[in-house]
Enzyme design. Structure first.
Site, PDB file in Angstrom:
ATOM      1  N   ARG A   1      49.369  50.841  47.033  1.00 66.32           N
ATOM      2  CA  ARG A   1      50.446  50.942  47.806  1.00 66.32           C
ATOM      3  C   ARG A   1      50.091  52.327  48.737  1.00 66.32           C
ATOM      4  O   ARG A   1      50.723  52.590  49.657  1.00 66.32           O
ATOM      5  CB  ARG A   1      51.609  51.167  47.062  1.00 66.32           C
ATOM      6  CG  ARG A   1      52.001  49.685  46.395  1.00 66.32           C
ATOM      7  CD  ARG A   1      53.504  49.792  45.953  1.00 66.32           C
ATOM      8  NE  ARG A   1      53.851  48.883  45.030  1.00 66.32           N
ATOM      9  CZ  ARG A   1      54.229  47.699  45.436  1.00 66.32           C
ATOM     10  NH1 ARG A   1      54.397  47.341  46.495  1.00 66.32           N
ATOM     11  NH2 ARG A   1      54.552  46.842  44.381  1.00 66.32           N
TER      12      ARG A   1
ATOM     13  N   ASP B   1      55.628  36.446  54.909  1.00 67.46           N
ATOM     14  CA  ASP B   1      54.359  35.390  54.591  1.00 67.46           C
ATOM     15  C   ASP B   1      55.059  34.100  54.575  1.00 67.46           C
ATOM     16  O   ASP B   1      55.340  33.467  55.594  1.00 67.46           O
ATOM     17  CB  ASP B   1      53.955  35.886  53.223  1.00 67.46           C
ATOM     18  CG  ASP B   1      52.770  35.260  52.823  1.00 67.46           C
ATOM     19  OD1 ASP B   1      51.872  34.956  53.605  1.00 67.46           O
ATOM     20  OD2 ASP B   1      52.642  34.933  51.602  1.00 67.46           O
TER      21      ASP B   1
ATOM     22  N   GLU C   1      61.550  44.761  55.879  1.00 63.04           N
ATOM     23  CA  GLU C   1      60.520  44.158  54.941  1.00 63.04           C
ATOM     24  C   GLU C   1      58.945  44.500  55.361  1.00 63.04           C
ATOM     25  O   GLU C   1      58.771  44.873  56.571  1.00 63.04           O
ATOM     26  CB  GLU C   1      60.863  42.581  55.199  1.00 63.04           C
ATOM     27  CG  GLU C   1      59.863  41.644  54.063  1.00 63.04           C
ATOM     28  CD  GLU C   1      60.069  41.920  52.767  1.00 63.04           C
ATOM     29  OE1 GLU C   1      59.624  43.087  52.300  1.00 63.04           O
ATOM     30  OE2 GLU C   1      60.280  40.925  52.008  1.00 63.04           O
TER      31      GLU C   1
ATOM     32  N   PHE D   1      44.707  38.321  52.441  1.00 63.60           N
ATOM     33  CA  PHE D   1      45.576  39.350  51.407  1.00 63.60           C
ATOM     34  C   PHE D   1      45.224  40.998  51.786  1.00 63.60           C
ATOM     35  O   PHE D   1      44.290  41.348  51.761  1.00 63.60           O
ATOM     36  CB  PHE D   1      45.247  39.172  49.843  1.00 63.60           C
ATOM     37  CG  PHE D   1      46.244  39.516  49.372  1.00 63.60           C
ATOM     38  CD1 PHE D   1      47.516  38.919  49.005  1.00 63.60           C
ATOM     39  CD2 PHE D   1      46.396  41.082  48.502  1.00 63.60           C
ATOM     40  CE1 PHE D   1      48.527  39.140  48.074  1.00 63.60           C
ATOM     41  CE2 PHE D   1      47.311  41.533  47.780  1.00 63.60           C
ATOM     42  CZ  PHE D   1      48.625  40.513  47.698  1.00 63.60           C
TER      43      PHE D   1
ATOM     44  N   LYS E   1      59.252  46.747  46.462  1.00 65.29           N
ATOM     45  CA  LYS E   1      58.824  48.231  46.752  1.00 65.29           C
ATOM     46  C   LYS E   1      58.009  48.320  47.968  1.00 65.29           C
ATOM     47  O   LYS E   1      57.704  49.402  48.660  1.00 65.29           O
ATOM     48  CB  LYS E   1      57.813  48.799  45.530  1.00 65.29           C
ATOM     49  CG  LYS E   1      58.679  48.770  44.312  1.00 65.29           C
ATOM     50  CD  LYS E   1      57.319  49.083  43.141  1.00 65.29           C
ATOM     51  CE  LYS E   1      57.965  48.113  41.975  1.00 65.29           C
ATOM     52  NZ  LYS E   1      56.913  48.125  40.776  1.00 65.29           N
ATOM     53  N   GLY E   2      57.671  47.003  48.515  1.00 63.03           N
ATOM     54  CA  GLY E   2      56.386  46.967  49.490  1.00 63.03           C
ATOM     55  C   GLY E   2      56.961  47.925  50.692  1.00 63.03           C
ATOM     56  O   GLY E   2      56.039  48.329  51.407  1.00 63.03           O
TER      57      GLY E   2
ATOM     58  N   ASP F   1      50.705  46.118  48.064  1.00 64.06           N
ATOM     59  CA  ASP F   1      49.929  46.145  46.636  1.00 64.06           C
ATOM     60  C   ASP F   1      49.120  45.061  46.487  1.00 64.06           C
ATOM     61  O   ASP F   1      49.348  43.925  46.834  1.00 64.06           O
ATOM     62  CB  ASP F   1      50.906  46.218  45.474  1.00 64.06           C
ATOM     63  CG  ASP F   1      51.720  45.123  45.246  1.00 64.06           C
ATOM     64  OD1 ASP F   1      52.403  44.540  45.914  1.00 64.06           O
ATOM     65  OD2 ASP F   1      51.745  44.709  43.944  1.00 64.06           O
TER      66      ASP F   1
HETATM   67  P1  IMP Z   1      57.164  35.390  51.256  1.00 62.87           P
HETATM   68  O1  IMP Z   1      58.463  35.077  50.233  1.00 62.87           O
HETATM   69  O2  IMP Z   1      56.014  34.419  51.018  1.00 62.87           O
HETATM   70  O3  IMP Z   1      57.363  35.682  52.502  1.00 62.87           O
HETATM   71  O4  IMP Z   1      56.831  36.963  50.601  1.00 62.87           O
HETATM   72  C1  IMP Z   1      56.631  38.222  51.033  1.00 62.87           C
HETATM   73  C2  IMP Z   1      56.272  39.262  50.133  1.00 62.87           C
HETATM   74  O5  IMP Z   1      55.090  38.836  49.536  1.00 62.87           O
HETATM   75  C3  IMP Z   1      56.006  40.287  50.716  1.00 62.87           C
HETATM   76  O6  IMP Z   1      57.350  41.303  50.893  1.00 62.87           O
HETATM   77  C4  IMP Z   1      54.991  41.170  49.976  1.00 62.87           C
HETATM   78  O7  IMP Z   1      55.622  41.702  48.816  1.00 62.87           O
HETATM   79  C5  IMP Z   1      54.219  40.028  49.367  1.00 62.87           C
HETATM   80  N1  IMP Z   1      52.902  39.610  50.095  1.00 62.87           N
HETATM   81  C6  IMP Z   1      52.793  38.441  50.985  1.00 62.87           C
HETATM   82  N2  IMP Z   1      51.540  38.726  51.605  1.00 62.87           N
HETATM   83  C7  IMP Z   1      51.198  39.672  51.110  1.00 62.87           C
HETATM   84  C8  IMP Z   1      50.021  40.470  51.111  1.00 62.87           C
HETATM   85  O8  IMP Z   1      48.835  39.913  52.100  1.00 62.87           O
HETATM   86  N3  IMP Z   1      49.662  41.682  50.863  1.00 62.87           N
HETATM   87  C9  IMP Z   1      50.466  42.351  49.818  1.00 62.87           C
HETATM   88  N4  IMP Z   1      51.629  41.491  49.667  1.00 62.87           N
HETATM   89  C10 IMP Z   1      51.944  40.547  50.241  1.00 62.87           C
HETATM   90 MG    MG Z   2      57.857  42.797  49.432  1.00 62.17          MG
END
Ligand code: IMP
Ligand code: MG
Length: 180
Positions: A164, A102, A98, A151, A42-43, A158
């Site tokens: 959000r 991360d 996206e 974070f 949902k981000g 979220d």
């Molecule tokens: P990845 O697979 O580690 O790249 O994850 C990415 C997802 O993790 C993003 O789409 C977010 O939903 C969540 N995420 C990563 N870092 C943060 C943050 O600092 N705040 C909130 N959500 C995060």
């Molecule tokens: Mg996300």
């Protein structure tokens, strides 16, 4: 909600300008293409709705939901498709929208799944990038802002499904997630 924020990283105005610039780049690059914007729920919803309005081209939209995190602040490394696309993506130029890149684990998995369905092309547009945290080789084609390894919440992002709807992006106070 504001009381849980340590400091504001990006104001509403900053975000608006960044999204406008991304929209202009995408508009230039996707002329004569068959653009399908895919928002990862949902981000990326808040980003998606602003970004699509800053793109001056005919385009379609779709949504996918994946789960990689549970409610916490650390990646578990497993990805599940909770909601798939409504359509066949053959013939489309897919742009994954996206919120934040991360570890990269979510998108590397999604790219594999979507490539196997033979679209014309796939690119990634992420609003935020945390390059320090990357665990796999993945690079966004379009990115808004680099963020430090902290974070962040707001503008779609979220913590445990809250924050959000903050119109800006801020760093959450450590005590909010360390007390759990
Ligand atoms: P990845 O697979 O580690 O790249 O994850 C990415 C997802 O993790 C993003 O789409 C977010 O939903 C969540 N995420 C990563 N870092 C943060 C943050 O600092 N705040 C909130 N959500 C995060
Ligand atoms: Mg996300």
């Amino acid at each position: 909600m504001n009381k849980d924020i340590d400091r504001v990283l990006f104001s509403e105005d900053t975000l608006k300008n960044v999204v406008k610039d991304l929209g202009a780049q995408i508009t230039a690059d996707y002329k004569d293409r068959n653009l399908l914007m895919v928002s990862i729920l949902k981000g990326s919803v808040v980003f998606m709705t602003d970004l699509m309005r800053s793109i001056d081209l005919p385009c379609e939209i779709d949504f996918m939901a994946v789960s990689s995190y549970g409610n916490g602040v650390k990646a578990s490394g497993t990805v599940r498709i909770l909601k798939d696309l409504d359509r066949d993506i053959r013939g489309y130029d897919v742009l994954i929208v996206e919120d934040i890149l991360d570890s990269g684990m979510t998108l590397i998995y999604l790219m594999d799944v979507l490539y196997a369905r033979n679209p014309n092309s796939i690119r990634i547009c992420t609003l935020f990038d945390k390059p320090e945290r990357r665990k796999v080789d993945i690079y966004p084609d379009y990115k808004g802002l680099e963020v430090p390894d902290e974070f962040i919440v707001g503008y779609g992002l979220d913590y445990a499904e809250i924050y959000r709807n903050l119109p800006y992006v801020g760093i959450l106070k450590r005590e909010v997630y360390e007390k759990e």
